[in-house]
Design a protein around this motif. Sequence first.
Motif, short mmCIF file in Angstrom:
data_model
loop_
_atom_site.label_atom_id
_atom_site.label_comp_id
_atom_site.label_asym_id
_atom_site.label_seq_id
_atom_site.Cartn_x
_atom_site.Cartn_y
_atom_site.Cartn_z
N VAL A 185 1.35 4.59 6.79
CA VAL A 185 2.23 4.10 5.73
C VAL A 185 3.62 4.67 5.97
CG1 VAL A 185 2.64 3.98 3.25
CG2 VAL A 185 0.30 3.94 4.12
N CYS A 228 -2.99 -4.69 2.50
CA CYS A 228 -1.67 -4.35 1.97
C CYS A 228 -1.44 -5.01 0.61
CB CYS A 228 -0.59 -4.78 2.96
SG CYS A 228 -0.52 -3.77 4.46
N LEU A 278 1.31 -2.68 -0.89
CA LEU A 278 2.18 -2.32 0.23
C LEU A 278 2.69 -3.57 0.92
CD1 LEU A 278 -0.09 0.45 1.80
CD2 LEU A 278 1.90 0.81 0.34
N ARG A 279 3.74 -3.41 1.67
CA ARG A 279 4.25 -4.50 2.50
C ARG A 279 3.53 -4.47 3.84
NH1 ARG A 279 10.58 -4.97 3.96
NH2 ARG A 279 10.13 -2.83 4.61
N CYS A 280 3.12 -5.62 4.32
CA CYS A 280 2.40 -5.70 5.58
C CYS A 280 3.38 -5.53 6.72
CB CYS A 280 1.66 -7.04 5.69
SG CYS A 280 0.69 -7.20 7.21
N ARG A 332 -3.16 -7.55 6.46
CA ARG A 332 -2.38 -8.29 5.46
C ARG A 332 -3.05 -8.28 4.10
NH1 ARG A 332 -1.77 -14.73 5.98
NH2 ARG A 332 -3.96 -14.48 5.37
N THR A 375 5.57 0.39 3.65
CA THR A 375 5.02 -0.56 4.61
C THR A 375 3.85 0.08 5.35
OG1 THR A 375 7.23 -1.49 4.94
CG2 THR A 375 5.56 -2.04 6.58
N ALA A 376 2.79 -0.69 5.54
CA ALA A 376 1.64 -0.22 6.31
C ALA A 376 1.65 -0.90 7.67
CB ALA A 376 0.34 -0.54 5.58
N HIS A 395 -1.87 3.82 -4.65
CA HIS A 395 -1.40 2.44 -4.52
C HIS A 395 -0.04 2.27 -5.19
CE1 HIS A 395 -2.04 1.38 -8.76
NE2 HIS A 395 -3.18 2.04 -8.69
#
Length: 235
Positions: free
Chosen positions: A64, A141, A146-148, A138, A113-114, A103
């Motif tokens: 992350v 996330c 999170l953003r992929c 995807r 972002t992950a 989360h």
Amino acid sequence: MTFGFASPPPVSPPVSADSARLGRMLAPAEWASAGIPLLRSPRELVVGLHDRHRPGPSTAIVAVLDPQERVTASASFTELAAAPDGWEFRNVLLAHLRRVIPHDLRLRAPVRTAVLLYCRAGEPRWTETDGAWMWGLRDACTLHGLRCGAYITLTPDRWHVLGEDRGGRRPTPSPMDQPLSEPAPSAAGRRETLRATAARPEAPRTAMGIPGQNRSVPRCTGGGAPEAHRHTAAR
């Protein structure tokens, strides 16, 4: 006026498990059109994750990143699957994300972002396993707020960011990664090992090492007077 029976609606054939599994994959074109953010320094990220986790074959590293692309949390694990399924990959990624970082579902927009680094054999080009990992990343996330981010493969010779034309040579392992060869047995080596082993239990039991404990009482032997005389003189 005629009477009859209405024909039953056509029944669609059941979806096989293999067809469903193939549907839980992302092709490179789908991945490239998904708006995956580009990494500013992918090589620096790959080297950092490689140094931190020392991945072996079939090892996945999920990390992350904060808005400055610094790694705030990461986890590595080995995942072997005869038939790669994005559903299973999603579940294992989500489990590790929940274990290492809270989360961000309460945020209106993701700020972290992950990314996923997967170490495998073969060529850097896309495989079904990569497509399943992309689908799983995807979806995980989305469920973790999170953003992929990028999906990176690490093959025996090089690393490659799928969906982009960026890659490089595999990070060189440091000397700490090499297995230490056992030295040939020798008398000196055996003595050193015995001495180190014997020093551990005796050190804390020495009378001089424990404050407030009296010195050892002289032994009672046949030459009592000389022994007592030597003990008195020592004081």
